[in-house]
Design a protein around this motif. Structure first.
Motif, PDB file in Angstrom:
ATOM      1  N   ASP A 343       3.045  -0.511  -8.185  1.00 40.97           N
ATOM      2  CA  ASP A 343       3.742  -1.651  -7.580  1.00 40.97           C
ATOM      3  C   ASP A 343       5.220  -1.670  -7.920  1.00 40.97           C
ATOM      4  O   ASP A 343       5.980  -2.475  -7.357  1.00 40.97           O
ATOM      5  CB  ASP A 343       3.071  -2.959  -8.018  1.00 40.97           C
ATOM      6  CG  ASP A 343       1.704  -3.134  -7.364  1.00 40.97           C
ATOM      7  OD1 ASP A 343       1.545  -2.682  -6.211  1.00 40.97           O
ATOM      8  OD2 ASP A 343       0.799  -3.689  -8.012  1.00 40.97           O
ATOM      9  N   VAL A 348       5.728   3.551  -2.625  1.00 43.79           N
ATOM     10  CA  VAL A 348       4.515   2.812  -2.278  1.00 43.79           C
ATOM     11  C   VAL A 348       4.850   1.672  -1.331  1.00 43.79           C
ATOM     12  O   VAL A 348       4.147   1.427  -0.337  1.00 43.79           O
ATOM     13  CB  VAL A 348       3.816   2.299  -3.546  1.00 43.79           C
ATOM     14  CG1 VAL A 348       2.685   1.335  -3.188  1.00 43.79           C
ATOM     15  CG2 VAL A 348       3.269   3.455  -4.373  1.00 43.79           C
ATOM     16  N   HIS A 349       5.914   0.949  -1.608  1.00 43.58           N
ATOM     17  CA  HIS A 349       6.286  -0.172  -0.747  1.00 43.58           C
ATOM     18  C   HIS A 349       6.688   0.304   0.656  1.00 43.58           C
ATOM     19  O   HIS A 349       6.381  -0.367   1.651  1.00 43.58           O
ATOM     20  CB  HIS A 349       7.412  -0.982  -1.395  1.00 43.58           C
ATOM     21  CG  HIS A 349       6.967  -1.755  -2.591  1.00 43.58           C
ATOM     22  ND1 HIS A 349       6.162  -2.864  -2.515  1.00 43.58           N
ATOM     23  CD2 HIS A 349       7.188  -1.550  -3.926  1.00 43.58           C
ATOM     24  CE1 HIS A 349       5.919  -3.328  -3.726  1.00 43.58           C
ATOM     25  NE2 HIS A 349       6.531  -2.538  -4.617  1.00 43.58           N
ATOM     26  N   GLN A 352       3.529   1.080   2.487  1.00 42.67           N
ATOM     27  CA  GLN A 352       2.754  -0.143   2.710  1.00 42.67           C
ATOM     28  C   GLN A 352       3.437  -1.087   3.695  1.00 42.67           C
ATOM     29  O   GLN A 352       2.794  -1.982   4.254  1.00 42.67           O
ATOM     30  CB  GLN A 352       2.537  -0.907   1.397  1.00 42.67           C
ATOM     31  CG  GLN A 352       1.620  -0.223   0.415  1.00 42.67           C
ATOM     32  CD  GLN A 352       1.452  -1.019  -0.876  1.00 42.67           C
ATOM     33  OE1 GLN A 352       0.517  -0.779  -1.624  1.00 42.67           O
ATOM     34  NE2 GLN A 352       2.354  -1.946  -1.160  1.00 42.67           N
ATOM     35  N   THR A 354       5.969  -3.044   2.612  1.00 45.74           N
ATOM     36  CA  THR A 354       6.329  -4.219   1.804  1.00 45.74           C
ATOM     37  C   THR A 354       7.693  -4.071   1.152  1.00 45.74           C
ATOM     38  O   THR A 354       8.020  -4.802   0.220  1.00 45.74           O
ATOM     39  CB  THR A 354       5.252  -4.445   0.719  1.00 45.74           C
ATOM     40  OG1 THR A 354       5.140  -3.248  -0.083  1.00 45.74           O
ATOM     41  CG2 THR A 354       3.900  -4.775   1.337  1.00 45.74           C
ATOM     42  N   GLN A 355       8.506  -3.115   1.646  1.00 50.42           N
ATOM     43  CA  GLN A 355       9.785  -2.827   0.997  1.00 50.42           C
ATOM     44  C   GLN A 355      10.759  -4.005   1.034  1.00 50.42           C
ATOM     45  O   GLN A 355      11.511  -4.240   0.086  1.00 50.42           O
ATOM     46  CB  GLN A 355      10.436  -1.581   1.629  1.00 50.42           C
ATOM     47  CG  GLN A 355      10.966  -1.746   3.038  1.00 50.42           C
ATOM     48  CD  GLN A 355       9.885  -1.663   4.098  1.00 50.42           C
ATOM     49  OE1 GLN A 355       8.701  -1.527   3.780  1.00 50.42           O
ATOM     50  NE2 GLN A 355      10.272  -1.765   5.356  1.00 50.42           N
ATOM     51  N   ARG A 364       9.161   0.704   7.922  1.00 49.67           N
ATOM     52  CA  ARG A 364       7.987   1.244   7.250  1.00 49.67           C
ATOM     53  C   ARG A 364       7.863   2.730   7.588  1.00 49.67           C
ATOM     54  O   ARG A 364       8.187   3.175   8.688  1.00 49.67           O
ATOM     55  CB  ARG A 364       6.723   0.495   7.708  1.00 49.67           C
ATOM     56  CG  ARG A 364       5.448   0.945   7.004  1.00 49.67           C
ATOM     57  CD  ARG A 364       4.244   0.146   7.480  1.00 49.67           C
ATOM     58  NE  ARG A 364       3.016   0.586   6.801  1.00 49.67           N
ATOM     59  CZ  ARG A 364       1.815   0.081   7.012  1.00 49.67           C
ATOM     60  NH1 ARG A 364       1.674  -0.911   7.901  1.00 49.67           N
ATOM     61  NH2 ARG A 364       0.764   0.542   6.346  1.00 49.67           N
ATOM     62  N   ALA A 374      -5.428   3.153   4.921  1.00 44.10           N
ATOM     63  CA  ALA A 374      -5.601   2.443   3.651  1.00 44.10           C
ATOM     64  C   ALA A 374      -6.114   3.392   2.576  1.00 44.10           C
ATOM     65  O   ALA A 374      -5.707   3.290   1.404  1.00 44.10           O
ATOM     66  CB  ALA A 374      -6.548   1.269   3.842  1.00 44.10           C
ATOM     67  N   ILE A 377      -3.173   5.569   1.361  1.00 46.45           N
ATOM     68  CA  ILE A 377      -2.265   4.776   0.519  1.00 46.45           C
ATOM     69  C   ILE A 377      -2.898   4.551  -0.850  1.00 46.45           C
ATOM     70  O   ILE A 377      -2.248   4.683  -1.897  1.00 46.45           O
ATOM     71  CB  ILE A 377      -1.929   3.439   1.196  1.00 46.45           C
ATOM     72  CG1 ILE A 377      -1.091   3.693   2.451  1.00 46.45           C
ATOM     73  CG2 ILE A 377      -1.186   2.512   0.236  1.00 46.45           C
ATOM     74  CD1 ILE A 377      -0.863   2.458   3.298  1.00 46.45           C
ATOM     75  N   ASP A 378      -4.192   4.232  -0.858  1.00 48.55           N
ATOM     76  CA  ASP A 378      -4.866   3.986  -2.139  1.00 48.55           C
ATOM     77  C   ASP A 378      -4.902   5.251  -2.978  1.00 48.55           C
ATOM     78  O   ASP A 378      -4.781   5.191  -4.213  1.00 48.55           O
ATOM     79  CB  ASP A 378      -6.276   3.481  -1.885  1.00 48.55           C
ATOM     80  CG  ASP A 378      -6.946   3.023  -3.166  1.00 48.55           C
ATOM     81  OD1 ASP A 378      -6.414   2.116  -3.830  1.00 48.55           O
ATOM     82  OD2 ASP A 378      -8.010   3.604  -3.512  1.00 48.55           O
ATOM     83  N   ARG A 381      -1.559   5.573  -4.602  1.00 50.79           N
ATOM     84  CA  ARG A 381      -1.454   4.566  -5.659  1.00 50.79           C
ATOM     85  C   ARG A 381      -2.251   5.001  -6.904  1.00 50.79           C
ATOM     86  O   ARG A 381      -1.786   4.857  -8.037  1.00 50.79           O
ATOM     87  CB  ARG A 381      -1.969   3.218  -5.159  1.00 50.79           C
ATOM     88  CG  ARG A 381      -1.072   2.518  -4.150  1.00 50.79           C
ATOM     89  CD  ARG A 381      -1.694   1.194  -3.709  1.00 50.79           C
ATOM     90  NE  ARG A 381      -1.867   0.310  -4.862  1.00 50.79           N
ATOM     91  CZ  ARG A 381      -0.937  -0.575  -5.275  1.00 50.79           C
ATOM     92  NH1 ARG A 381       0.204  -0.697  -4.624  1.00 50.79           N
ATOM     93  NH2 ARG A 381      -1.176  -1.336  -6.340  1.00 50.79           N
TER      94      ARG A 381
END
Length: 391
Positions: A343, A348-349, A352, A354-355, A364, A374, A377-378, A381
């Motif tokens: 996080d 990662v952002h 996702q 979420t940047q 994105r 998903a 991405i996982d 992470r």
């Protein structure tokens, strides 16, 4: 020498009653035998009879009177009496000859003798596992039902998707169901029913052990099995995991790594159960992360080549050095990848979307989509959470 006129000669022949040399002609009432015709059939069975008849023919094909004697070329195959009645003795062919006694002119017929019937003596067969075998036995019989020796049979299956049969009569189970096995000889057929019905004797699972990264999947197969180890599919298998925090498994045996560790994947059917061990390992950079970058990011005009976007080349051999503990150009206060802290990793952002929420900017990634799943991405992470190692 006295020479007679033709008219005188003819008159003389008439007076003398002599034909030879005097312009002789064929007597229309001549019944001399030119040929013998044999009829009545050409097939008989062992222990059975076949009635043949003979006719004498003159040179014009007309029927004339005659008496006949009969004979067979092989008494071990067929005999014949004085009236042309053929008796089948053994399998094979024999030539039956009719001889006109007054002229010795002969006629022939070839009679083939075969079995009167075929019986499958092994009876109905039940096979309780796939690839199980059994031998079909058959016999040829005469008209009285007695076995005839030396008969060779041709075997066929009505449904080779259920059971096959070899030339020697060996039946092999292929799938559950019913088939008819036929034995044939001399134009006669016998048959028996073969039923394939698997009986479960235990359970099996494959592979017996597997490793998978967090977020990755591994397919297990299995269920109740018959004596030859083939899965009995008539009852659906039930799948379960001893520890769903480590790995989960769906109804088709597909296991998903959830957390680092090992657990048992269990398959149950017909009251039988078997287990396999699945070990969930952290994803590695080379085997799990880099392939995602190569397929989705390290593309011409994007994060590859001499002038990659944001100076971040994600090609194999260069990606790791460009992201781990390297400050982001869009948000210098945040590392692109900060080991153990997904996080707090700007990469990662960005994947996702979420940047903006953490003070970043731009679109994105991958730019314009389609975006990473998903599961992908996982996986990234989890790699960062495990320390973002260059492994």
């Amino acid at each position: 020498m006295v020479r007679l006129r033709p008219s005188v000669a003819v008159g003389l022949c008439a007076i003398l009653g002599v034909a030879a040399g005097c312009g002789a002609t064929t007597d229309p009432n001549d019944e001399s035998v030119a040929s013998v015709q044999v009829s009545g059939g050409d097939a008989a069975v062992v222990g059975g009879t076949l009635q043949l008849s003979a006719q004498a023919k003159d040179g014009s094909g007309g029927t004339v009177s005659g008496t006949f004697t009969w004979s067979s070329s092989s008494a071990t195959v067929a005999t014949v009496d004085g009236d042309g009645l053929v008796s089948g003795v053994g399998r094979g062919s024999a030539t039956i000859t009719a001889t006109e006694t007054g002229s010795s002119v002969t006629g022939e017929a070839t009679v083939t003798v075969g079995v009167a019937s075929v019986a499958v003596t092994s009876g109905p067969i039940t096979l309780n596992s796939i690839a199980a075998t059994a031998t079909v036995t058959a016999e040829g019989r005469d008209v009285d039902g007695a076995a005839v020796a030396g008969v060779t049979f041709a075997f066929t299956s009505s449904d080779e998707a259920v059971a096959t049969v070899s030339a020697a009569g060996v039946v092999e189970a292929v799938a559950n169901g019913t088939a008819t096995i036929s034995a044939s000889a001399d134009g006669k057929n016998g048959s028996a029913t073969v039923t394939v019905s698997q009986t479960p004797v235990g359970a099996a699972i494959a592979p017996a052990a597997a490793s998978v990264a967090i977020g990755g999947t591994v397919q297990f197969t299995g269920g109740a099995v018959d004596a030859n180890g083939f899965v009995v599919a008539s009852e659906p298998a039930v799948w379960s995991s001893d520890d769903i925090a480590v790995a989960t498994v769906n109804g088709s045996g597909l296991a998903t790594g959830e957390g680092v560790g090992s657990t048992n994947i269990i398959v149950t059917a017909f009251g039988f159960a078997d287990t396999a061990v699945v070990t969930v390992i952290p994803p590695t950079f080379a085997a799990h992360v880099q392939p995602i970058f190569t397929a989705r990011c390290a593309l011409s005009g994007c994060h590859a080549g001499a002038a990659p976007q944001q100076g971040m080349n994600l090609s194999a051999g260069q990606a790791y050095a460009n992201i781990v503990n390297v400050a982001s150009m869009e948000l210098p206060a945040m590392m692109r990848v900060r080991p153990s802290l997904p996080d707090s990793s700007y990469l990662v952002h960005k994947i996702q979307g979420t940047q903006v929420g953490v003070g970043g900017s731009g679109d994105r990634m991958p730019l314009g989509g389609p975006f990473l799943s998903a599961a992908q991405i996982d996986l990234i992470r989890q790699w960062i959470l495990a320390g973002a190692n260059n492994n």
